[in-house]
Scaffold this motif. Structure first.
Motif, PDB file in Angstrom:
ATOM      1  N   UNK A 230      -1.203  -4.315  -2.245  1.00 41.30           N
ATOM      2  CA  UNK A 230      -0.887  -3.149  -2.154  1.00 41.30           C
ATOM      3  C   UNK A 230       0.473  -2.321  -1.018  1.00 41.30           C
ATOM      4  N   UNK A 231       0.347  -2.690  -0.312  1.00 39.24           N
ATOM      5  CA  UNK A 231       2.049  -2.975   0.651  1.00 39.24           C
ATOM      6  C   UNK A 231       3.371  -2.939  -0.592  1.00 39.24           C
ATOM      7  N   UNK A 232       2.859  -4.395  -0.752  1.00 35.53           N
ATOM      8  CA  UNK A 232       4.640  -4.822  -1.312  1.00 35.53           C
ATOM      9  C   UNK A 232       4.514  -4.174  -2.998  1.00 35.53           C
TER      10      UNK A 232
ATOM     11  N   UNK B  90       4.349  -4.436   7.326  1.00 34.72           N
ATOM     12  CA  UNK B  90       5.811  -4.245   6.053  1.00 34.72           C
ATOM     13  C   UNK B  90       6.115  -5.974   5.759  1.00 34.72           C
TER      14      UNK B  90
ATOM     15  N   UNK C 117       9.099  -7.126   1.302  1.00 35.43           N
ATOM     16  CA  UNK C 117       8.501  -7.800  -0.090  1.00 35.43           C
ATOM     17  C   UNK C 117       9.462  -7.443  -0.402  1.00 35.43           C
ATOM     18  N   UNK C 118      10.531  -8.189  -1.854  1.00 40.06           N
ATOM     19  CA  UNK C 118      10.972  -7.992  -2.486  1.00 40.06           C
ATOM     20  C   UNK C 118      12.286  -6.918  -2.074  1.00 40.06           C
TER      21      UNK C 118
ATOM     22  N   UNK D  60       0.583   3.730  -0.411  1.00 37.15           N
ATOM     23  CA  UNK D  60      -0.974   2.830  -0.366  1.00 37.15           C
ATOM     24  C   UNK D  60      -2.130   4.129  -1.242  1.00 37.15           C
TER      25      UNK D  60
ATOM     26  N   UNK E 173      -8.183   3.935   5.089  1.00 36.72           N
ATOM     27  CA  UNK E 173      -7.033   5.070   5.005  1.00 36.72           C
ATOM     28  C   UNK E 173      -7.387   6.349   4.264  1.00 36.72           C
TER      29      UNK E 173
ATOM     30  N   UNK F 135       6.018  -0.969  -1.672  1.00 38.95           N
ATOM     31  CA  UNK F 135       6.884  -0.554  -0.923  1.00 38.95           C
ATOM     32  C   UNK F 135       8.070  -0.901  -1.955  1.00 38.95           C
ATOM     33  N   UNK F 136       7.546  -1.610  -3.105  1.00 38.34           N
ATOM     34  CA  UNK F 136       8.961  -1.689  -4.030  1.00 38.34           C
ATOM     35  C   UNK F 136       9.068  -0.264  -4.838  1.00 38.34           C
TER      36      UNK F 136
ATOM     37  N   UNK G  19      13.519   5.073  -0.841  1.00 39.94           N
ATOM     38  CA  UNK G  19      12.882   5.792   0.318  1.00 39.94           C
ATOM     39  C   UNK G  19      12.085   4.980   1.244  1.00 39.94           C
ATOM     40  N   UNK G  20      12.486   3.650   1.201  1.00 40.18           N
ATOM     41  CA  UNK G  20      12.431   2.564   1.549  1.00 40.18           C
ATOM     42  C   UNK G  20      12.654   2.586   3.335  1.00 40.18           C
TER      43      UNK G  20
ATOM     44  N   UNK H  27      17.355  -2.957  -2.474  1.00 38.98           N
ATOM     45  CA  UNK H  27      16.620  -1.884  -2.215  1.00 38.98           C
ATOM     46  C   UNK H  27      17.207  -1.806  -0.520  1.00 38.98           C
TER      47      UNK H  27
ATOM     48  N   UNK I  62      10.361   3.914   4.906  1.00 37.48           N
ATOM     49  CA  UNK I  62       8.878   3.642   4.785  1.00 37.48           C
ATOM     50  C   UNK I  62       8.190   4.458   6.395  1.00 37.48           C
TER      51      UNK I  62
ATOM     52  N   UNK J 204      18.640   2.006   0.755  1.00 35.19           N
ATOM     53  CA  UNK J 204      17.153   2.929   0.315  1.00 35.19           C
ATOM     54  C   UNK J 204      17.289   4.226  -0.507  1.00 35.19           C
TER      55      UNK J 204
ATOM     56  N   UNK K 143      11.236   1.440  -2.815  1.00 40.19           N
ATOM     57  CA  UNK K 143      12.558   0.806  -3.018  1.00 40.19           C
ATOM     58  C   UNK K 143      13.078   2.122  -4.056  1.00 40.19           C
TER      59      UNK K 143
ATOM     60  N   UNK L 283       2.406   4.218   3.980  1.00 39.89           N
ATOM     61  CA  UNK L 283      -0.073   5.041   3.262  1.00 39.89           C
ATOM     62  C   UNK L 283       0.496   6.466   3.173  1.00 39.89           C
TER      63      UNK L 283
END
Lengths: 410, 264
Positions: free
Chosen positions: B134-136, A399, A402-403, B106, A272, B139-140, B147-148, A407, B151, A410, B143, B103
């Motif tokens: 990292x993903x979690x 994906x 999570x949590x 991330x 990445x 993503x949080x 913007x979730x 949310x 994603x 969005x 949220x 990403x």
């Protein structure tokens, strides 16, 4: 209306070409009979030919423009890929099994000659994947990739010649020496960007070749090194045919390993970071990625593969000389990456097979090889700049929701 | 109250041009400081010096992580500065356009993870766990920034306002204690600006992150800043609260304009 305008334009181009080629294609002075021949028929051919070509060209361009408009409004490319992935599980397993089976059976079904060609193609797949790390992922335009290939090949050839080092020992040594070579070059040149980097790597590639050509005491100059030993199999004596098959499987195995490793690298934190580096160097740094380190790892990892394939090359041909490591070879590997699709593993596999196998099977057209190659390149860059198989990096989905509470809005 | 950022007599030259001249700047913990001034005043140059893109000719830049020891960061690499806890956004949006929204965030978490090449290839348990985290976390963050839903879309396909928000989200992913925003409201419509204002205040109150921002939109500057610093021709010409700056004749002359009437 629009079609008429297009026809007019193509007609204009046809007339222009007819006028341009008039002196060469129409008039001929027959010096024996002292008359001027007027070959009007040629003019007609050129007119019709250029008219059709230009019309087809315009049609395709228009279609591409329309296609682009579509992908811009939605995220057209992604759902297509996603669908492909979703459709995969049913098709994927059997397809992979069939592929594996045919790859394993190949050398037993076809002649040594065919097996040799396939081995070469697989080696180019590895080279392409190695260069893909540097060019496709990290975005460092490296025109001197073949220098590392040469380092690998010569390290095996020389170590074998002087110390009788075997193939399996030389494989990691060749890769390691290439890495060291890349590190030595990398520190000074990785400050450079884009075009400058390209030119400097090109320069280093030429220097490497010239050193190999002229330092007779070290590399035996243009006459090269012969009688490099083939890889051994527990001391068994193999016939040439058996050795070819054995070598095919070595390359196949290493190629699969390369695929595996490159795939994992691409979908990792390091991978990445490389992509981010390619996309925006300044933002990448500002996000806490050590630019120099990311570049250097990409550069040296790419070199490691080139070195390994170099060892394979020396073992396969049992003879190497500097002529195998010209800039043209670098260009070839780069073409594989660009044609196949930068950053796309599947694309590079397809690209390597296309570029290596087509010339072999179309020997009849060998005089037109470079002409066709050039045409294909131009057409690809105009109509499909993302390569045969566009990069699918965007879809790697991890994906895990999570949590997700709170949310959903969005 | 400790300062998280202390810039002392900072001077920066480009050839013969003095872009910054002995500028002092302080940002306290949990404070929102705005940097304003006419175009070419040296605001972005100051940002670039603080974040390590430029090496200043003279002066000191010291950052202090809340509860930590002060650290002089002159001449540090950009990535190192970010690692130490300072993140920024850019005046002209600099996302990674073909990478997905997730990403992008991330990448912000890159400097808080450790997996190397070996980990990437072997993909051992520690690496997998780190990747999941990292993903979690990314993503949080998405949220929280609304913007979730996008994603998995490429960042370049987002509307302008969302791209600006994503840039802030990405910067927050690096876990900074000081956030530098370079014209975050540029090109936004009034509604988006209001949302941004709310967002900035939330970042400050919820996480105690200090914020230094460059902004031309006086409405947002006047309403959210605890303190305003005015630059002109590379020199600091004024500093104070919104009310003080509004009344300051030098500032009015240099930047705000004679007929400036701040909204209430």
């Amino acid at each position: 209306m629009k079609a008429l305008a297009e026809l007019k334009k193509s007609l204009g181009i046809a007339l222009w070409f007819m006028a341009l080629t008039f002196p060469v294609m129409v008039i001929r002075v027959n010096t024996i009979e002292r008359v001027v021949e007027w070959r009007w028929r040629n003019m007609a051919f050129i007119g019709i030919g250029s008219f059709l070509l230009s019309f087809a060209w315009r049609l395709l361009l228009a279609r591409k423009e329309r296609g682009r408009g579509k992908t811009d409004t939605g995220d057209g490319t992604i759902p297509a890929v996603r669908r492909r992935l979703l459709a995969a599980p049913g098709i994927r397993q059997p397809a992979l099994a069939a592929l594996a089976l045919s790859a394993a059976a190949f050398p037993f079904l076809f002649s040594s000659y065919q097996t040799n060609i396939m081995t070469t193609a697989l080696m180019y797949v590895m080279l392409g994947l190695g260069l893909n790390i540097v060019v496709g992922l990290a975005g460092l335009l490296d025109l001197g990739y073949v220098a590392f290939y040469a380092v690998g090949a010569y390290s095996y050839a020389l170590l074998n010649h002087h110390f009788g080092l075997g193939f399996w020992a030389a494989l990691p040594v060749g890769a390691l020496l290439s890495v060291l070579f890349a590190l030595a070059l990398g520190f000074p040149i990785l400050r450079l960007r884009g075009d400058y980097l390209a030119i400097v790597t090109l320069g280093f590639c030429e220097i490497t070749r010239l050193v190999l050509e002229n330092w007779n005491e070290f590399s035996f100059g243009p006459s090269g090194i012969a009688n490099i030993s083939r890889p051994g199999l527990f001391g068994l004596r193999l016939t040439l045919h058996e050795a070819t098959i054995y070598f095919y499987f070595i390359v196949l195995g290493l190629c699969l390993a390369t695929l595996f490793v490159v795939r994992r690298l691409q979908h990792s934190r390091v991978g990445r970071a490389w992509v981010a580096l390619r996309e925006d160097e300044i933002a990448c740094e500002a996000m806490g990625i050590d630019k120099a380190r990311a570049k250097l790892t990409a550069y040296t990892l790419g070199a490691a593969w080139a070195g390994m394939v170099g060892v394979l090359f020396a073992a396969k041909t049992t003879f190497i000389n500097p002529a195998s490591f010209t800039f043209l070879e670098s260009a070839m590997i780069l073409s594989i990456v660009v044609l196949g699709g930068m950053g796309s593993i599947m694309g590079i596999v397809v690209g390597a097979f296309l570029l290596i196998l087509t010339p072999e099977y179309l020997r009849a057209f060998s005089s037109y090889r470079m002409l066709l190659f050039g045409t294909v390149m131009v057409l690809m860059m105009v109509f499909r700049p993302q390569g045969i198989v566009a990069n699918v990096r965007q879809v790697y989905r991890y994906r895990k929701q999570p949590e997700s509470e709170g949310c959903a809005g969005g | 109250m400790g300062d998280v950022l202390a810039v002392d007599r900072l001077t920066m030259d480009f050839g013969g041009l003095r872009a910054l001249c002995t500028v002092d700047l302080r940002v306290g913990q949990g404070e929102i400081v705005a940097l304003i001034g006419p175009n070419g005043a040296g605001k972005t140059t100051l940002f670039n010096c603080i974040t390590g893109i430029y090496a200043p000719a003279e002066g000191a830049i010291v950052i202090t992580r809340p509860g930590g020891a002060p650290r002089r960061i002159n001449g540090f690499k950009v990535s190192r500065v970010t690692e130490l806890g300072m993140a920024r956004t850019f005046q002209n949006i600099r996302l990674f356009p073909t990478m997905t929204v997730l990403e992008n965030v991330m990448i912000g978490r890159h400097c808080r993870a450790h997996a190397g090449i070996r980990g990437a290839i072997i993909r051992d348990r520690a690496t997998r766990r780190e990747e999941e985290e990292t993903v979690a976390r990314s993503y949080a963050i998405l949220c929280r920034f609304g913007l979730a839903g996008q994603a998995d879309e490429p960042a370049r396909s987002l509307p302008y306002g969302a791209q600006r928000r994503l840039e802030i989200a990405r910067a927050l992913a690096t876990e900074p204690f000081l956030l530098l925003l370079d014209e975050p409201a540029a090109g936004m419509n009034p509604r988006e600006t209001d949302e941004l204002e709310e967002l900035i205040l939330r970042i400050r109150t919820e996480e105690g992150i200090s914020i230094l921002l460059i902004e031309h939109d006086m409405r947002i500057v006047m309403s959210i800043s605890d303190r305003i610093v005015v630059l002109d021709h590379g020199e600091k010409i004024a500093e104070g609260t919104a009310a003080e700056i509004r009344e300051n004749p030098i500032v009015v002359k240099a930047y705000l304009g004679e007929d400036f009437h701040a909204p209430a």
